[in-house]
Design a protein around this motif. Structure first.
Motif, PDB file in Angstrom:
ATOM      1  N   THR A   1       4.273  86.533   1.886  1.00 49.72           N
ATOM      2  CA  THR A   1       3.431  85.816   0.935  1.00 49.72           C
ATOM      3  C   THR A   1       3.563  84.321   1.145  1.00 49.72           C
ATOM      4  OG1 THR A   1       3.656  87.571  -0.710  1.00 49.72           O
ATOM      5  CG2 THR A   1       2.937  85.431  -1.507  1.00 49.72           C
ATOM      6  N   ALA A   2       2.449  83.631   1.167  1.00 48.42           N
ATOM      7  CA  ALA A   2       2.437  82.178   1.305  1.00 48.42           C
ATOM      8  C   ALA A   2       1.786  81.569   0.071  1.00 48.42           C
ATOM      9  CB  ALA A   2       1.665  81.772   2.554  1.00 48.42           C
ATOM     10  N   MET A   3       2.402  80.492  -0.440  1.00 52.92           N
ATOM     11  CA  MET A   3       1.826  79.732  -1.544  1.00 52.92           C
ATOM     12  C   MET A   3       1.428  78.377  -0.994  1.00 52.92           C
ATOM     13  SD  MET A   3       2.181  81.868  -4.072  1.00 52.92           S
ATOM     14  CE  MET A   3       1.837  80.841  -5.487  1.00 52.92           C
ATOM     15  N   VAL A   4       0.140  78.052  -1.090  1.00 51.43           N
ATOM     16  CA  VAL A   4      -0.373  76.792  -0.539  1.00 51.43           C
ATOM     17  C   VAL A   4      -1.249  76.118  -1.601  1.00 51.43           C
ATOM     18  CG1 VAL A   4      -1.619  75.689   1.348  1.00 51.43           C
ATOM     19  CG2 VAL A   4      -0.432  77.863   1.744  1.00 51.43           C
ATOM     20  N   TYR A   5      -0.784  74.979  -2.111  1.00 51.25           N
ATOM     21  CA  TYR A   5      -1.554  74.186  -3.068  1.00 51.25           C
ATOM     22  C   TYR A   5      -1.831  72.823  -2.446  1.00 51.25           C
ATOM     23  CZ  TYR A   5       0.732  77.433  -6.385  1.00 51.25           C
ATOM     24  OH  TYR A   5       1.226  78.524  -7.031  1.00 51.25           O
ATOM     25  N   VAL A   6      -3.016  72.277  -2.710  1.00 49.42           N
ATOM     26  CA  VAL A   6      -3.320  70.898  -2.367  1.00 49.42           C
ATOM     27  C   VAL A   6      -3.977  70.253  -3.588  1.00 49.42           C
ATOM     28  CG1 VAL A   6      -4.709  69.353  -0.941  1.00 49.42           C
ATOM     29  CG2 VAL A   6      -3.540  71.299   0.114  1.00 49.42           C
ATOM     30  N   TYR A   7      -3.450  69.093  -4.019  1.00 52.03           N
ATOM     31  CA  TYR A   7      -3.940  68.391  -5.213  1.00 52.03           C
ATOM     32  C   TYR A   7      -4.227  66.946  -4.865  1.00 52.03           C
ATOM     33  CZ  TYR A   7      -2.968  72.063  -8.649  1.00 52.03           C
ATOM     34  OH  TYR A   7      -2.990  73.223  -9.382  1.00 52.03           O
ATOM     35  N   GLN A   8      -5.217  66.402  -5.573  1.00 51.02           N
ATOM     36  CA  GLN A   8      -5.584  65.000  -5.401  1.00 51.02           C
ATOM     37  C   GLN A   8      -5.027  64.179  -6.558  1.00 51.02           C
ATOM     38  OE1 GLN A   8      -9.725  64.260  -4.649  1.00 51.02           O
ATOM     39  NE2 GLN A   8      -9.531  62.040  -4.829  1.00 51.02           N
ATOM     40  N   LEU A   9      -4.504  63.003  -6.237  1.00 59.60           N
ATOM     41  CA  LEU A   9      -3.925  62.107  -7.235  1.00 59.60           C
ATOM     42  C   LEU A   9      -5.014  61.299  -7.917  1.00 59.60           C
ATOM     43  CD1 LEU A   9      -1.368  60.635  -8.454  1.00 59.60           C
ATOM     44  CD2 LEU A   9      -1.584  59.040  -6.533  1.00 59.60           C
ATOM     45  N   ASN A  10      -4.935  61.205  -9.253  1.00 62.35           N
ATOM     46  CA  ASN A  10      -5.821  60.336 -10.026  1.00 62.35           C
ATOM     47  C   ASN A  10      -5.145  58.976 -10.123  1.00 62.35           C
ATOM     48  OD1 ASN A  10      -7.133  58.917 -12.166  1.00 62.35           O
ATOM     49  ND2 ASN A  10      -7.999  60.844 -12.892  1.00 62.35           N
ATOM     50  N   LEU A  11      -5.548  58.036  -9.290  1.00 59.96           N
ATOM     51  CA  LEU A  11      -4.875  56.754  -9.193  1.00 59.96           C
ATOM     52  C   LEU A  11      -4.991  55.954 -10.491  1.00 59.96           C
ATOM     53  CD1 LEU A  11      -3.270  54.902  -7.354  1.00 59.96           C
ATOM     54  CD2 LEU A  11      -5.440  53.950  -6.518  1.00 59.96           C
ATOM     55  N   ALA A  12      -6.137  56.034 -11.162  1.00 60.64           N
ATOM     56  CA  ALA A  12      -6.319  55.271 -12.409  1.00 60.64           C
ATOM     57  C   ALA A  12      -5.348  55.757 -13.485  1.00 60.64           C
ATOM     58  CB  ALA A  12      -7.763  55.406 -12.894  1.00 60.64           C
ATOM     59  N   ALA A  13      -5.173  57.076 -13.592  1.00 55.88           N
ATOM     60  CA  ALA A  13      -4.233  57.615 -14.580  1.00 55.88           C
ATOM     61  C   ALA A  13      -2.797  57.212 -14.241  1.00 55.88           C
ATOM     62  CB  ALA A  13      -4.357  59.138 -14.638  1.00 55.88           C
ATOM     63  N   LEU A  14      -2.496  57.205 -12.945  1.00 53.61           N
ATOM     64  CA  LEU A  14      -1.150  56.794 -12.523  1.00 53.61           C
ATOM     65  C   LEU A  14      -0.895  55.344 -12.907  1.00 53.61           C
ATOM     66  CD1 LEU A  14       1.511  57.212 -10.959  1.00 53.61           C
ATOM     67  CD2 LEU A  14       0.270  56.528  -8.877  1.00 53.61           C
ATOM     68  N   GLU A  15      -1.835  54.468 -12.631  1.00 53.04           N
ATOM     69  CA  GLU A  15      -1.646  53.051 -12.936  1.00 53.04           C
ATOM     70  C   GLU A  15      -1.481  52.827 -14.435  1.00 53.04           C
ATOM     71  OE1 GLU A  15      -1.260  50.703 -10.857  1.00 53.04           O
ATOM     72  OE2 GLU A  15      -2.140  51.299  -8.943  1.00 53.04           O
ATOM     73  N   GLU A  16      -2.256  53.545 -15.237  1.00 56.88           N
ATOM     74  CA  GLU A  16      -2.178  53.385 -16.686  1.00 56.88           C
ATOM     75  C   GLU A  16      -0.819  53.838 -17.216  1.00 56.88           C
ATOM     76  OE1 GLU A  16      -4.313  55.068 -20.786  1.00 56.88           O
ATOM     77  OE2 GLU A  16      -5.132  55.599 -18.804  1.00 56.88           O
ATOM     78  N   GLY A  17      -0.390  54.993 -16.791  1.00 57.99           N
ATOM     79  CA  GLY A  17       0.888  55.516 -17.269  1.00 57.99           C
ATOM     80  C   GLY A  17       2.066  54.729 -16.726  1.00 57.99           C
ATOM     81  N   TYR A  18       1.980  54.323 -15.469  1.00 58.11           N
ATOM     82  CA  TYR A  18       3.081  53.574 -14.860  1.00 58.11           C
ATOM     83  C   TYR A  18       3.281  52.237 -15.575  1.00 58.11           C
ATOM     84  CZ  TYR A  18       5.631  50.777 -11.439  1.00 58.11           C
ATOM     85  OH  TYR A  18       6.539  49.950 -10.835  1.00 58.11           O
ATOM     86  N   ALA A  19       2.213  51.589 -15.962  1.00 60.07           N
ATOM     87  CA  ALA A  19       2.318  50.303 -16.660  1.00 60.07           C
ATOM     88  C   ALA A  19       3.083  50.465 -17.977  1.00 60.07           C
ATOM     89  CB  ALA A  19       0.927  49.731 -16.923  1.00 60.07           C
ATOM     90  N   LYS A  20       2.828  51.570 -18.689  1.00 63.69           N
ATOM     91  CA  LYS A  20       3.541  51.809 -19.949  1.00 63.69           C
ATOM     92  C   LYS A  20       5.034  52.010 -19.716  1.00 63.69           C
ATOM     93  CE  LYS A  20      -0.223  53.925 -22.598  1.00 63.69           C
ATOM     94  NZ  LYS A  20      -0.641  55.123 -23.386  1.00 63.69           N
ATOM     95  N   LEU A  21       5.368  52.812 -18.709  1.00 64.33           N
ATOM     96  CA  LEU A  21       6.775  53.122 -18.448  1.00 64.33           C
ATOM     97  C   LEU A  21       7.522  51.915 -17.886  1.00 64.33           C
ATOM     98  CD1 LEU A  21       6.387  56.692 -16.878  1.00 64.33           C
ATOM     99  CD2 LEU A  21       6.806  56.087 -19.271  1.00 64.33           C
ATOM    100  N   GLN A  22       6.852  51.161 -17.027  1.00 62.27           N
ATOM    101  CA  GLN A  22       7.500  50.012 -16.389  1.00 62.27           C
ATOM    102  C   GLN A  22       7.834  48.930 -17.410  1.00 62.27           C
ATOM    103  OE1 GLN A  22       5.129  47.427 -13.921  1.00 62.27           O
ATOM    104  NE2 GLN A  22       6.726  47.374 -12.337  1.00 62.27           N
TER     105      GLN A  22
END
Length: 891
Positions: A744-765
């Motif tokens: 059995t093989a498990m293969v996932y590929v996902y795309q990053l939402n850069l805008a969501a990352l920037e918004e959340g990262y700014a809060k945490l930083q």
């Protein structure tokens, strides 16, 4: 009694001290020399370009020994380390892997020759095994001639040691076993408890795991000694003394035992199920055939290592025949040997011996006890026959044993090993016959036996070192100079008190400890199961049963929540240039800085405490949840990509659901490959996940052209694929191994939402902690929270941590039962974390108390002029102690 035994006094002191010292010196040096010759033949450095680091020695023991070496030379704390597993209880690692007092010798050498020093330390341990067994024979049988050296060499070079010497962490306790049993002899026979207490404490201190076997065997040995020596009226007093001595010995080691015990409660190994049915692993003939010499020992998996020289086998005949050996001794010896042999073949007993646990590899870890008993029995028979000038019946008994060995082993064990073993047994019989006929004197007897034994032991050493094998010296650790140079450059440019670094792909599973940086990876029997589950849930390669989690690439989320600021690649540039900015290069190695770096502690929303790690779930879903709960950003951070097309070569696959495939490989195909292609709707950064046990490396393709690769490993994990434009095709490809038919093989590929990352990262930083104090066991800093919430720390949680906020002790809120978080209100706060392993304070007090008690007892005994316990037979002759009288023989 012959003249030699008559030279001993009633107190057991040898008559010829010079001779005794020489015998002990030879017992120490000969095993060391023979094993050293074996290493030379294997071209171990400095006699070649090989080293003795293999398997876990390569992955675990040496990295932890290097870490200990660094702490000893720099004065670091032995309680905690940041160079393994994002921070871990070092005392538990020390107790399991590095507590040998001989390791202190390595502080005398620089790291550049540490591997050579470790090799010397191993040789010293083997020498100590011979020395301590010689001391055991001398003290037990009050013998001080060269005969004890012969059997000491056989113990030090038994198949257990020759098969498992690479497991250097066990060798101290194996070597100390004879001293523990000698201590019991002194306690029962002479009323002297001190050696037993100290030897048992040292055995448990150096390795509590193998020390557990010693404790169990001590009970068995004590029962036998009571039967051999004591009258019923003496039993209660001696039993109380033995129990109190055992407690005192345990107290001596409590400083490491208690913290190690609590640490082990956090590991996966505590979850085991008692066998419901009794089963036997091997045929009894197969086990018996494993007792001969001249065959490969078990180095990883296989039969128990029972062989310890064919002389001990040959002497079983005289042992059973001799009229001067009491019936109780014969019955006791046979019962103990039978019990140990059955334990090696019965699943229930094997499970109990290993601490209610079935070990992973290295089976029958207690089998050295069988060799110890067999050699002790053999020496007892040798003495009895020597005193009687080897009657013809002894020679016939040895010949019978040779015939039995041949009948049992032929066509079961390697026949060449059978021929050689029987031939050597016959040689021993001939030599003893010549002594019996007075053609040989005692000196010539020992010389002849030594020559034959040296040949046998050398052949066994040669087979053992070949079986265990070696690894390449020059490439360990790989690209060390380049990595060290890049680490030094990072230290020069970053004056922060604390940050973490990782390697883009693993070399060992303990790279932080091996290369010397604060990192994430850890492979240890003391690995915290909850932390391992946390890692596996967020897509870090991890295995609870395998006691490991290690860095494999990750995403901005997993890297931020693990505090990874710098990355070093040893194989060219990384694929994820969205997250990593290149800093420097050395040869083929590159260093990078994380563009979404967060400090070791930062503010998060209070809702983060609701996060529950789901290690068996989709790691991208877990990261989405973790990021949402921490930041309050509702937009999913990762969006899954649907497969556009597939390409199978030499295999076919059936889709079971998103990312789940069952494949069937073509047995005759030269190439077996699974490839999954994805087209992006818009430009974006992709991350893949693959779980395919036993697969080869994972390749990332851009428009069918190779872009990069990753280790497949046995644990699935998330890896960066890079940034792609909407017109490009991204592919994940993996080759199936030749022996893989279906799976059995498990293969996932996902795309990053850069805008969501920037918004959340700014809060945490914005709520990152500013570290003001950092040591091995303490971390302090200031943090400004925009609103009430948590200060999350990328530090594994365990009870040894205590937190203070603005000088007030504050309860820690474990996130996912794995990571530390402290509640904070809006505003600026000073936060301090302090660490002391659970059980350390109590253990240290117990050890100190035990040492003081031993000193007080020694002073009292010195003033009294005699031990607290009365010797069993202070006025008896040695012959009366170790031999039966005529009435007892008849009984």
């Amino acid at each position: 009694m012959n003249a030699t035994l008559s030279e001993t006094t009633a107190s057991g002191k040898p008559g010829k001290k010079g001779c005794g010292r020489l015998v002990l010196l030879l017992s120490f040096c000969i095993p060391m020399l023979l094993l050293a010759v074996g290493f030379v033949l294997q071209q171990v450095h400095p006699f070649g370009d090989r080293q003795i680091l293999v398997t876990d020695f390569w992955h675990q023991y040496y990295p932890f020994l290097r870490l200990l070496h660094e702490k000893l030379r720099s004065g670091g704390s032995l309680l905690y380390t940041w160079d393994s597993g994002m921070g871990t209880n070092f005392l538990s690692i020390f107790a399991y892997y590095a507590a040998s007092p001989l390791n202190l010798l390595t502080v005398l050498v620089p790291e550049s020759i540490l591997r050579e020093a470790v090799t010397v330390v191993l040789l010293l341990k083997i020498g100590c095994a011979g020395l301590f067994f010689a001391l055991f024979l001398r003290g037990t049988f009050r013998r001080d001639d060269f005969s004890i050296c012969l059997f000491a060499v056989m113990y030090a070079l038994c198949s257990y040691i020759l098969g498992y010497y690479w497991n250097i962490i066990w060798m101290d306790t194996v070597a100390l076993l004879p001293l523990v049993v000698l201590g019991l002899v002194y306690l029962v026979r002479d009323g002297k408890y001190r050696l037993y207490v100290v030897a048992l404490g040292l055995s448990l201190f150096t390795n509590f795991y193998i020390g557990m076997f010693t404790c169990i065997f001590a009970v068995i040995a004590y029962v036998c000694l009571c039967v051999f020596y004591l009258k019923p009226a003496q039993l209660p007093g001696r039993t109380i003394a033995m129990l109190l001595g055992s407690l005192l010995g345990g107290a001596l080691a409590a400083i490491v035992l208690l913290p190690a015990y609590y640490a082990l409660q956090l590991t996966y190994s505590v979850n085991n199920i008692f066998p419901t049915t009794v089963q036997f692993y091997e045929s009894w003939r197969t086990l018996a055939a494993d007792l001969i010499s001249f065959h490969e020992p078990t180095a990883k998996d296989g039969l128990p290592n029972l062989a310890c020289g064919v002389l001990s086998l040959a002497l079983m005949g005289p042992f059973l025949r001799s009229a001067s050996i009491r019936i109780r001794e014969k019955v006791g010896a046979i019962l103990v040997l039978a019990f140990l042999l059955i334990s090696c073949n019965c699943n229930v007993l094997n499970y109990i011996w290993h601490g209610f646990h079935f070990p992973n590899m290295l089976p029958y870890r207690f089998s050295f006890l069988f060799s110890f008993v067999l050699l002790t029995v053999g020496y007892r028979a040798f003495l009895a026959a020597l005193e009687e000038k080897f009657k013809v019946w002894d020679i016939l008994a040895m010949l019978v044993m040779a015939v039995l060995v041949f009948a049992v082993s032929y066509n079961v064990q390697e026949n060449q090993a059978v021929y050689w073993s029987v031939a050597v047994m016959l040689l021993y019989a001939v030599i003893l016959l010549l002594f019996f006929r007075e053609i040989f004197g005692k000196k010539l007897l020992y010389l002849s036996l030594s020559i034959v034994l040296a040949f046998e032991m050398f052949q066994n050493v040669k087979l053992g070192t070949e079986t265990v094998s070696t690894s390449d010296y020059l490439s360990y650790p790989t690209q060390h100079e380049e990595v060290e140079s890049l680490l030094a450059q990072i230290r020069e440019q970053d004056d922060s008190l604390f940050y973490r670094t990782e390697l883009s792909s693993w070399y060992t599973l303990n790279d932080p400890a091996l290369y010397g940086y604060h990192g994430l990876s850890q492979f240890s029997s003391t690995a915290n199961e909850s932390v391992t589950k946390w890692m596996r849930a967020i897509g870090v390669p991890a295995s609870e049963a395998g006691n490991r989690y290690y860095y494999g690439g990750g995403t901005p989320v997993s890297n931020a929540f693990s505090g990874i600021r710098y990355l070093i690649s040893r194989s060219g540039s990384v694929l994820d240039l969205q997250e990593w900015q290149q800093l420097a290069s050395e040869g083929a190695c590159y260093s990078y800085q994380n563009q979404y770096d967060l400090p070791v502690g930062f503010w998060t929303a209070a809702s983060l405490q609701d996060y529950a790690a789901a290690p068996d779930g989709n790691p991208f879903d877990n990261q989405n949840t973790l990021f949402r709960l921490a930041t309050g950003v509702e937009t999913p951070l990762f969006t899954r990509m649907e497969v556009d097309s597939v390409l199978y070569e030499g295999a076919d696959a059936t889709k079971n659901g998103y990312g789940s495939y069952t494949y069937q490989a073509d047995a005759g195909a030269e190439t077996r490959k699974l490839q999954y292609n994805y087209k992006l709707p818009v430009d974006g950064t992709l991350y893949g996940y693959m779980s395919l046990p036993n697969g080869s490396s994972i390749s990332v393709l851009r428009n069918d052209s190779f872009a990069g690769s990753y280790n497949n490993g046995n644990q699935g994990y998330i890896f960066p694929m890079g940034t792609f434009s909407g017109s490009e095709t991204a592919s994940v490809s993996v080759s199936l191994p030749a022996d893989s038919v279906t799976g059995t093989a498990m293969v996932y590929v996902y795309q990053l939402n850069l805008a969501a990352l920037e918004e959340g990262y700014a809060k945490l930083q914005s709520g990152g902690i500013q570290i003001t104090e950092f040591t091995d066991t303490k971390l302090s800093g200031s943090l400004t929270a925009s609103q009430d919430g948590l200060c999350y720390f990328s530090i594994p949680y365990e009870e040894g941590w205590q937190a203070e906020v603005d000088g007030v002790k504050t309860a820690i809120t474990p996130i996912g039962n794995a990571m530390i978080a402290v509640p904070v209100t809006a505003g600026t706060h000073t936060i301090s974390l302090h660490y002391c392993p659970k059980g350390f304070a109590v253990g240290a007090c117990a050890t100190t108390g035990a040492v003081l008690l031993l000193i007080v007892l020694a002073v009292i005994e010195h003033k009294r002029g005699k031990p607290f316990l009365q010797p069993v037979a202070a006025q008896q002759n040695v012959k009366e102690i170790i031999h039966n009288d005529a009435e007892d023989t008849e009984t």
